[in-house]
Design a protein around this motif. Structure first.
Motif, PDB file in Angstrom:
ATOM      1  N   GLU A 178      71.707  78.751  93.448  1.00  0.00           N
ATOM      2  CA  GLU A 178      73.054  78.925  92.890  1.00  0.00           C
ATOM      3  C   GLU A 178      73.245  78.295  91.514  1.00  0.00           C
ATOM      4  O   GLU A 178      74.302  78.466  90.916  1.00  0.00           O
ATOM      5  CB  GLU A 178      74.089  78.297  93.841  1.00  0.00           C
ATOM      6  N   TRP A 179      72.270  77.576  90.992  1.00  0.00           N
ATOM      7  CA  TRP A 179      72.475  76.855  89.743  1.00  0.00           C
ATOM      8  C   TRP A 179      72.603  77.810  88.553  1.00  0.00           C
ATOM      9  O   TRP A 179      71.820  78.741  88.405  1.00  0.00           O
ATOM     10  CB  TRP A 179      71.297  75.913  89.466  1.00  0.00           C
ATOM     11  N   SER A 180      73.567  77.535  87.685  1.00  0.00           N
ATOM     12  CA  SER A 180      73.691  78.317  86.459  1.00  0.00           C
ATOM     13  C   SER A 180      72.603  77.921  85.460  1.00  0.00           C
ATOM     14  O   SER A 180      72.212  78.718  84.602  1.00  0.00           O
ATOM     15  CB  SER A 180      75.071  78.116  85.830  1.00  0.00           C
ATOM     16  N   THR A 181      72.114  76.694  85.594  1.00  0.00           N
ATOM     17  CA  THR A 181      70.971  76.220  84.825  1.00  0.00           C
ATOM     18  C   THR A 181      69.952  75.668  85.808  1.00  0.00           C
ATOM     19  O   THR A 181      70.293  74.794  86.620  1.00  0.00           O
ATOM     20  CB  THR A 181      71.371  75.109  83.832  1.00  0.00           C
ATOM     21  N   PRO A 182      68.711  76.163  85.809  1.00  0.00           N
ATOM     22  CA  PRO A 182      67.729  75.709  86.800  1.00  0.00           C
ATOM     23  C   PRO A 182      67.461  74.220  86.697  1.00  0.00           C
ATOM     24  O   PRO A 182      67.321  73.674  85.606  1.00  0.00           O
ATOM     25  CB  PRO A 182      66.476  76.521  86.449  1.00  0.00           C
ATOM     26  N   ILE A 183      67.435  73.546  87.848  1.00  0.00           N
ATOM     27  CA  ILE A 183      67.133  72.123  87.844  1.00  0.00           C
ATOM     28  C   ILE A 183      65.626  71.922  87.763  1.00  0.00           C
ATOM     29  O   ILE A 183      64.836  72.811  88.090  1.00  0.00           O
ATOM     30  CB  ILE A 183      67.701  71.405  89.090  1.00  0.00           C
ATOM     31  N   SER A 184      65.229  70.766  87.322  1.00  0.00           N
ATOM     32  CA  SER A 184      63.814  70.435  87.200  1.00  0.00           C
ATOM     33  C   SER A 184      63.248  70.045  88.558  1.00  0.00           C
ATOM     34  O   SER A 184      63.827  69.215  89.271  1.00  0.00           O
ATOM     35  CB  SER A 184      63.645  69.283  86.213  1.00  0.00           C
ATOM     36  N   VAL A 185      62.139  70.667  88.930  1.00  0.00           N
ATOM     37  CA  VAL A 185      61.475  70.343  90.196  1.00  0.00           C
ATOM     38  C   VAL A 185      59.972  70.209  89.965  1.00  0.00           C
ATOM     39  O   VAL A 185      59.426  70.734  88.998  1.00  0.00           O
ATOM     40  CB  VAL A 185      61.724  71.429  91.277  1.00  0.00           C
ATOM     41  N   SER A 186      59.326  69.510  90.869  1.00  0.00           N
ATOM     42  CA  SER A 186      57.879  69.338  90.801  1.00  0.00           C
ATOM     43  C   SER A 186      57.169  70.624  91.206  1.00  0.00           C
ATOM     44  O   SER A 186      57.683  71.416  92.008  1.00  0.00           O
ATOM     45  CB  SER A 186      57.451  68.211  91.733  1.00  0.00           C
ATOM     46  N   TYR A 187      55.965  70.824  90.667  1.00  0.00           N
ATOM     47  CA  TYR A 187      55.169  71.968  91.086  1.00  0.00           C
ATOM     48  C   TYR A 187      54.878  71.916  92.583  1.00  0.00           C
ATOM     49  O   TYR A 187      54.711  72.940  93.231  1.00  0.00           O
ATOM     50  CB  TYR A 187      53.858  72.019  90.297  1.00  0.00           C
ATOM     51  N   LYS A 188      54.827  70.720  93.140  1.00  0.00           N
ATOM     52  CA  LYS A 188      54.487  70.601  94.550  1.00  0.00           C
ATOM     53  C   LYS A 188      55.645  70.896  95.495  1.00  0.00           C
ATOM     54  O   LYS A 188      55.476  70.883  96.706  1.00  0.00           O
ATOM     55  CB  LYS A 188      53.928  69.204  94.840  1.00  0.00           C
ATOM     56  N   SER A 236      67.197  84.883  82.159  1.00  0.00           N
ATOM     57  CA  SER A 236      66.327  84.401  81.085  1.00  0.00           C
ATOM     58  C   SER A 236      66.025  82.911  81.226  1.00  0.00           C
ATOM     59  O   SER A 236      64.932  82.454  80.884  1.00  0.00           O
ATOM     60  CB  SER A 236      66.965  84.683  79.717  1.00  0.00           C
ATOM     61  N   LYS A 237      66.977  82.159  81.726  1.00  0.00           N
ATOM     62  CA  LYS A 237      66.779  80.718  81.910  1.00  0.00           C
ATOM     63  C   LYS A 237      65.687  80.441  82.947  1.00  0.00           C
ATOM     64  O   LYS A 237      64.825  79.580  82.751  1.00  0.00           O
ATOM     65  CB  LYS A 237      68.079  80.044  82.344  1.00  0.00           C
ATOM     66  N   TYR A 238      65.733  81.182  84.045  1.00  0.00           N
ATOM     67  CA  TYR A 238      64.747  80.969  85.106  1.00  0.00           C
ATOM     68  C   TYR A 238      63.372  81.485  84.698  1.00  0.00           C
ATOM     69  O   TYR A 238      62.346  80.920  85.092  1.00  0.00           O
ATOM     70  CB  TYR A 238      65.218  81.615  86.411  1.00  0.00           C
ATOM     71  N   LYS A 239      63.338  82.536  83.905  1.00  0.00           N
ATOM     72  CA  LYS A 239      62.054  83.083  83.471  1.00  0.00           C
ATOM     73  C   LYS A 239      61.332  82.180  82.477  1.00  0.00           C
ATOM     74  O   LYS A 239      60.137  82.377  82.216  1.00  0.00           O
ATOM     75  CB  LYS A 239      62.258  84.476  82.866  1.00  0.00           C
ATOM     76  N   SER A 240      62.044  81.208  81.939  1.00  0.00           N
ATOM     77  CA  SER A 240      61.417  80.283  80.999  1.00  0.00           C
ATOM     78  C   SER A 240      61.329  78.852  81.546  1.00  0.00           C
ATOM     79  O   SER A 240      60.849  77.952  80.853  1.00  0.00           O
ATOM     80  CB  SER A 240      62.189  80.272  79.671  1.00  0.00           C
ATOM     81  N   ALA A 241      61.774  78.649  82.779  1.00  0.00           N
ATOM     82  CA  ALA A 241      61.795  77.307  83.364  1.00  0.00           C
ATOM     83  C   ALA A 241      60.531  77.045  84.178  1.00  0.00           C
ATOM     84  O   ALA A 241      60.094  77.896  84.962  1.00  0.00           O
ATOM     85  CB  ALA A 241      63.023  77.145  84.255  1.00  0.00           C
ATOM     86  N   ASP A 242      59.943  75.873  83.982  1.00  0.00           N
ATOM     87  CA  ASP A 242      58.750  75.496  84.740  1.00  0.00           C
ATOM     88  C   ASP A 242      58.998  75.631  86.237  1.00  0.00           C
ATOM     89  O   ASP A 242      60.084  75.335  86.737  1.00  0.00           O
ATOM     90  CB  ASP A 242      58.348  74.052  84.425  1.00  0.00           C
ATOM     91  N   VAL A 243      57.999  76.056  86.941  1.00  0.00           N
ATOM     92  CA  VAL A 243      57.977  76.307  88.387  1.00  0.00           C
ATOM     93  C   VAL A 243      58.740  77.593  88.723  1.00  0.00           C
ATOM     94  O   VAL A 243      58.168  78.522  89.294  1.00  0.00           O
ATOM     95  CB  VAL A 243      58.539  75.135  89.218  1.00  0.00           C
ATOM     96  N   TRP A 244      60.009  77.661  88.356  1.00  0.00           N
ATOM     97  CA  TRP A 244      60.813  78.845  88.691  1.00  0.00           C
ATOM     98  C   TRP A 244      60.229  80.113  88.075  1.00  0.00           C
ATOM     99  O   TRP A 244      60.279  81.186  88.691  1.00  0.00           O
ATOM    100  CB  TRP A 244      62.260  78.646  88.243  1.00  0.00           C
ATOM    101  N   LYS A 245      59.675  80.013  86.889  1.00  0.00           N
ATOM    102  CA  LYS A 245      59.126  81.188  86.202  1.00  0.00           C
ATOM    103  C   LYS A 245      57.893  81.749  86.899  1.00  0.00           C
ATOM    104  O   LYS A 245      57.474  82.877  86.615  1.00  0.00           O
ATOM    105  CB  LYS A 245      58.788  80.842  84.752  1.00  0.00           C
ATOM    106  N   GLU A 246      57.295  80.983  87.815  1.00  0.00           N
ATOM    107  CA  GLU A 246      56.089  81.439  88.501  1.00  0.00           C
ATOM    108  C   GLU A 246      56.376  82.420  89.639  1.00  0.00           C
ATOM    109  O   GLU A 246      55.462  83.044  90.171  1.00  0.00           O
ATOM    110  CB  GLU A 246      55.311  80.231  89.051  1.00  0.00           C
TER     111      GLU A 246
END
Length: 253
Positions: A178-188, A236-246
């Motif tokens: 639900e986040w309008s801006t993706p939060i930072s999460v670990s790859y794990k 576009s935010k999620y497509k450029s955010a670490d982990v989420w973009k994968e």
């Protein structure tokens, strides 16, 4: 034995006291018990009834919930496959359902603000979980190795997701956030490295890699056929955010 009654002479129950008592169906905890260690019921696969004496001043099993709740903090500390989490519970404690393979579904009420470390780890019968918008924290390994979990909803109220929260959830296909801006999460958080994959990677003696690199590379493969649903206007935010973009597919809703 299938049933245990903790007598009034007992004041402490040590950690792992009934570890892998696979035939245990019911347990009654007397009013004298004031200290309960971690994971006392881990591996009690058939356990379906948990009752705490109404005269116990420290713990309770309010509303016939089939769980042990620390009364003062409203923290559920031990559950079983038949647990119903009461609306008054605010925290699901560390390892509360750890290894509860018979748990197939659970409703988390909107009174809960935190899901503790390893709270549902190894609940291999769980197929889906909806986290209410009251939850702000999902602890380390909270849903680790929930191998049948195929979908998860994470509300915008969540501000912290611990390492390995959904690690080894090998059938997780759909994640909705639900986040309008993706939060930072670990790859794990979403990693699903298995031993065979590690053996393959490390079989070549000339390839020395850190565990982090292995996890990151495997993550890309693991998430490549997974679907992420994100709020409208955030693609576009999620497509450029670490982990989420994968994630292999990212769609707005």
């Amino acid at each position: 034995f299938t049933s245990i009654t903790i007598p009034g002479s007992v004041t402490n129950i040590d950690a792992h006291a009934f570890l892998y008592c696979k035939n245990l169906v019911s347990i009654y905890i007397s009013e004298s018990v004031g200290i309960i260690g971690k994971e006392i019921l881990h591996g009690c696969y058939d356990l379906s009834s948990i009752i705490v004496s109404p005269d116990n001043a420290v713990y309770d099993s309010r509303d016939e919930c089939n769980a042990i709740i620390e009364t003062k903090t409203n923290t559920l500390v031990e559950g079983c496959k038949n647990t119903t989490i009461p609306n008054s519970v605010t925290n699901i404690g560390e390892s509360a359902f750890d290894g509860c393979e018979g748990l197939t579904s659970i409703s988390i009420p909107n009174s809960v603000v935190s899901i503790g470390e390893s709270a549902f780890a190894g609940c291999k019968g769980l197929t889906s979980v909806s986290i209410p918008n009251s939850v702000t924290s999902i602890g380390r390994g909270a849903f680790y190795n929930c191998s049948r979990l195929d979908s998860i909803f994470i509300p915008k109220s969540v501000t912290n997701i611990g390492v390995s929260a959904f690690e080894r959830c090998s059938k997780l296909k759909n994640v909705k956030v639900e986040w309008s801006t993706p939060i930072s999460v670990s790859y794990k958080v979403f990693s699903a490295v298995d031993n065979e994959y590690l053996k393959t990677l490390l079989s070549d003696c000339d390839r020395w890699v850190t565990v982090l690199v292995v996890d990151n590379e495997y993550l890309k493969t693991f998430l490549s056929d997974r679907k992420l649903y994100v709020p409208k206007g955030t693609l576009s935010k999620y497509k450029s955010a670490d982990v989420w973009k994968e994630f292999g597919t990212i769609e707005e809703y």
